[in-house]
Motif scaffolding. Structure first.
Motif, PDB file in Angstrom:
ATOM      1  N   GLN A 119     -29.582  27.373  58.152  1.00 51.93           N
ATOM      2  CA  GLN A 119     -29.964  26.115  57.529  1.00 51.93           C
ATOM      3  C   GLN A 119     -31.256  26.345  56.739  1.00 51.93           C
ATOM      4  N   HIS A 120     -31.255  26.008  55.446  1.00 47.97           N
ATOM      5  CA  HIS A 120     -32.420  26.214  54.593  1.00 47.97           C
ATOM      6  C   HIS A 120     -33.222  24.918  54.510  1.00 47.97           C
ATOM      7  N   LEU A 121     -34.491  24.980  54.895  1.00 52.56           N
ATOM      8  CA  LEU A 121     -35.355  23.811  54.874  1.00 52.56           C
ATOM      9  C   LEU A 121     -36.225  23.837  53.621  1.00 52.56           C
ATOM     10  N   GLY A 122     -36.536  22.655  53.098  1.00 53.22           N
ATOM     11  CA  GLY A 122     -37.343  22.571  51.880  1.00 53.22           C
ATOM     12  C   GLY A 122     -38.815  22.859  52.147  1.00 53.22           C
ATOM     13  N   MET A 123     -39.595  22.905  51.079  1.00 55.63           N
ATOM     14  CA  MET A 123     -41.027  23.161  51.164  1.00 55.63           C
ATOM     15  C   MET A 123     -41.708  22.059  51.978  1.00 55.63           C
ATOM     16  N   ASN A 124     -42.494  22.448  52.968  1.00 58.82           N
ATOM     17  CA  ASN A 124     -43.173  21.442  53.789  1.00 58.82           C
ATOM     18  C   ASN A 124     -44.602  21.213  53.316  1.00 58.82           C
ATOM     19  N   VAL A 125     -45.300  20.333  53.997  1.00 60.17           N
ATOM     20  CA  VAL A 125     -46.646  19.933  53.603  1.00 60.17           C
ATOM     21  C   VAL A 125     -47.642  21.079  53.693  1.00 60.17           C
ATOM     22  N   LYS A 126     -47.329  22.127  54.458  1.00 57.20           N
ATOM     23  CA  LYS A 126     -48.224  23.274  54.591  1.00 57.20           C
ATOM     24  C   LYS A 126     -47.905  24.377  53.579  1.00 57.20           C
ATOM     25  N   TYR A 176     -38.769  27.286  55.457  1.00 63.68           N
ATOM     26  CA  TYR A 176     -38.132  28.148  56.449  1.00 63.68           C
ATOM     27  C   TYR A 176     -36.611  28.074  56.393  1.00 63.68           C
ATOM     28  N   THR A 177     -36.004  29.161  56.818  1.00 67.67           N
ATOM     29  CA  THR A 177     -34.567  29.209  57.043  1.00 67.67           C
ATOM     30  C   THR A 177     -34.351  29.370  58.532  1.00 67.67           C
ATOM     31  N   LYS A 184     -35.843  32.628  60.136  1.00 65.24           N
ATOM     32  CA  LYS A 184     -35.673  33.908  59.464  1.00 65.24           C
ATOM     33  C   LYS A 184     -37.028  34.474  59.060  1.00 65.24           C
ATOM     34  N   ILE A 185     -37.201  35.775  59.283  1.00 64.60           N
ATOM     35  CA  ILE A 185     -38.447  36.442  58.916  1.00 64.60           C
ATOM     36  C   ILE A 185     -38.518  36.564  57.400  1.00 64.60           C
ATOM     37  N   GLN A 186     -39.675  36.236  56.834  1.00 62.57           N
ATOM     38  CA  GLN A 186     -39.867  36.308  55.387  1.00 62.57           C
ATOM     39  C   GLN A 186     -40.704  37.535  55.037  1.00 62.57           C
ATOM     40  N   ARG A 187     -40.199  38.330  54.122  1.00 62.85           N
ATOM     41  CA  ARG A 187     -40.945  39.516  53.665  1.00 62.85           C
ATOM     42  C   ARG A 187     -40.791  39.679  52.158  1.00 62.85           C
TER      43      ARG A 187
END
Length: 633
Positions: free
Chosen positions: A380-387, A391-392, A630-633
């Motif tokens: 599930q892909h989540l949109g840009m948050n306030v911080k 995240y996926t 999911k880890i972001q790199r």
């Protein structure tokens, strides 16, 4: 009870004295003659030790010493009765009983492993002896056959404690082995099976200057000693030059370890603690090679630890399906992987690797354990948050085998914060009942253990992955080291176990690293604090990704594409007793860090009928659900 035993022996001693007096009266002995006979038949003596106070010997009531080859029980306050010891012209007294007497000689094995004792030596590793006649028995003092080396260890706040001290001679100096000693002179006659290495084991606090005292044979050193201090997060090394200095029996040689070379390193196995297996697949091979990391946040560096650390066997601990879910576990010939045979059904299993060829032997220790997760997964892909992070996340909780709302299989497994191994949750959705566990024989019972200094540590948790560790302390100390937190399963605090000790500052997602203790499958990690935040500031449902979600004893969330995503309730297991609670009302999802610096509690997402809380926090000894990102790199 002790007083009764002492009185009993004193009565027997008095009867013995009266018997001798009566005999002497019958044969017409003088008072002087009777006194001489009594001296020749001593009744008791107190244990005393000659030597440095580090060799103090306190044998508990009921313990035993040896006298002329006979086992003799020690009474309270070190009193030794000779009532059942035949009168002799000479007495050889010794401790422990493992000492072997051979005419005028004493033989004993100096163990390579010794146990740390605060302010003293490991008395089980140091034989004591004395030879006395009848008159000398009253003032008898046992002599330590060996000497000792006291190491002064400077304080180190970062490492806090060490679990062992290893001494290794660079020359031919003796650290341990079989030694034969002449009882008359106290000199060592022969040496066999000598070792140039000795290990002192125990929990040694080094938040302040401390000392470690190691028993060694009398000798004059001919070279340097390599000193290794082993700590939970790594260790320190030091080259100690004692050339020309001597170890003497009953004496302590002191050396200070200035400028220890400390380095972070932590051993682990495999490249992930959880392995996803598609349903229908009948086997999976898992990497279990030995590695270590030098990272203070336990990041996966995958530096080979060498073949000396490889496991010798592998076996199933439990699964949540049935006794025939796991068909067998086989360790590869190179010992760097194991294969699990499955029946193809969805479910979870935990497999352990061991340090012995037979994992069922009493002394077999678990080196590491792995979660086999048989399931399908989506993202599930989540949109840009306030911080500023996006995240996926996986479409299901860690350990869940479906995404069907209201189904028990959608809940997943429960985790104590910072631990890598799972526990089962409820056996029925919306109820506080226990799910069943199985091995190849049948059902497996859920196990708990009290927290404390010996159980509330990472080493114990690794070696006992099936035991829920209840809280170790009820109060916190986060002002001065050594730090500890209230209601944590850890006895001493560690905020980096899930790789994100400063997560309360909301770092960039791409800067986060996965910890070797993270229970997520490869490519994923435990969710950071801001995972479910929305685009606006706030910590309730309206400011979260669940703003439009509908409650159905859990939340069904619909994304912009019309896809449904399910977040179930599942409660948690209590820090007090490991019992399941709130499985009928709430869902608690751990995040990877505390809510503030050195906080006693860690953050979790709370799902309830009336609201969603993004910044809830609670004790780390509680166990909650996990949704991997999911880890972001």
């Amino acid at each position: 009870m002790k007083d009764w035993i002492n009185n009993f022996y004193m009565i027997k001693l008095l009867m013995k004295y009266l018997l001798f007096a009566g005999v002497m009266a019958v044969v017409g002995c003088t008072e002087e003659k009777m006194e001489e006979v009594f001296i020749e038949q001593p009744n008791s003596f107190h244990i005393k030790v000659e030597g440095d106070e580090a060799f103090a010997l306190n044998i508990p009531s009921g313990g035993k010493i040896g006298i002329n080859g006979k086992e003799v029980q020690v009474l309270s306050k070190g009193l030794v009765s000779l009532y059942e010891v035949p009168a002799e012209e000479k007495y050889t007294v010794y401790y422990p009983l493992s000492v072997q007497l051979q005419e005028e000689r004493m033989k004993f094995n100096m163990p390579k492993d010794q146990i740390y004792r605060t302010g003293g030596v490991d008395v089980a590793a140091c034989p004591y002896y004395a030879v006395a006649d009848n008159e000398g028995l009253a003032d008898l003092k046992l002599k330590p056959a060996l000497g000792a080396l006291k190491l002064i260890i400077p304080a180190n706040q970062e490492f806090a404690s060490i679990s062992s001290v290893v001494l290794k001679s660079e020359s031919d100096d003796i650290m341990a082995g079989c030694i034969e000693l002449d009882l008359e002179s106290g000199n060592i006659i022969t040496k066999e099976n000598m070792s140039r290495e000795v290990v002192l084991k125990g929990n040694i606090d080094i938040t302040e200057n401390n000392e470690a005292i190691i028993v060694l044979p009398p000798q004059t050193f001919t070279g340097k000693l390599d000193v290794m201090l082993v700590a939970p997060k790594g260790g320190g090394t030091y080259s100690l030059d004692l050339t020309g200095k001597s170890i003497e029996a009953g004496k302590v040689l002191t050396a200070t370890l200035d400028n220890i070379d400390w380095e972070m390193w932590t051993y682990y196995y495999g490249t992930s603690n959880c392995v996803i297996v598609p349903p229908g697949q009948l086997s999976v091979t898992v990497n279990c090679a030995a590695y270590y990391t030098t990272s203070p946040v336990y990041a996966y560096e995958n530096i080979s630890a060498g073949d000396n650390y490889l496991p010798l066997s592998a076996a199933q601990l439990w699964n949540d399906v049935s006794s025939d879910f796991v068909k067998g576990v086989t360790l590869s010939s190179d010992r760097k992987s194991f294969t699990v045979n499955l029946d193809g059904r969805p479910g979870n299993a935990v497999i352990a690797i061991y340090d012995k060829d037979d994992p069922k032997t009493e002394d077999a220790k678990i080196l590491w354990s792995f979660h086999i997760w048989v399931t399908e997964v989506k993202e599930q892909h989540l949109g840009m948050n306030v911080k500023g992070n996006s995240y996926t996340v996986l479409d299901r909780n860690l350990g869940a085998t479906s995404v069907i709302p209201g189904e028990r299989s959608s809940i997943g497994l429960l985790y104590q914060w910072g631990r890598k191994d799972p526990f089962v949750g409820t056996g029925e959705y919306g109820k506080n009942s226990n799910a069943k566990m199985y091995n190849e024989v049948g059902e497996v019972a859920f196990a708990t253990v009290k927290g404390g200094e010996s159980t509330g540590n990472v080493k114990y948790a690794i070696q006992n992955p099936t035991k829920f560790i209840m809280y170790s302390r009820s109060k916190s100390n986060t002002a001065n080291p050594p730090y500890y937190c209230a209601y944590d399963w850890l006895y001493y605090a560690d905020w980096a176990l899930w790789g994100n000790p400063e997560g309360y500052t909301y770092p960039k997602a791409s800067n986060l690293t996965k910890s070797i203790y993270d229970p997520s499958p490869e490519g994923y990690m435990v969710a950071p604090n801001d995972t479910w935040m929305g685009a606006s500031e706030g910590y309730d449902k309206t400011s979260s990704i669940f703003a439009a979600a509908e409650w159905s004893k859990g939340y069904v969330m619909v994304d912009d594409s019309g896809q449904n995503w399910w977040y179930p309730i599942g409660g948690w297991r209590s820090r007090k007793n490991g019992k399941l609670t709130a499985a009928d009302t709430n869902g608690y999802y751990w995040c990877s860090s505390t809510d503030r610096e050195k906080a006693a509690n860690s953050v979790h997402l709370t799902l309830g009928k009336d609201d969603v809380k993004l910044n809830s926090n609670n004790s780390r000894a509680n166990s909650s659900l996990i949704r991997c990102v999911k880890i972001q790199r």
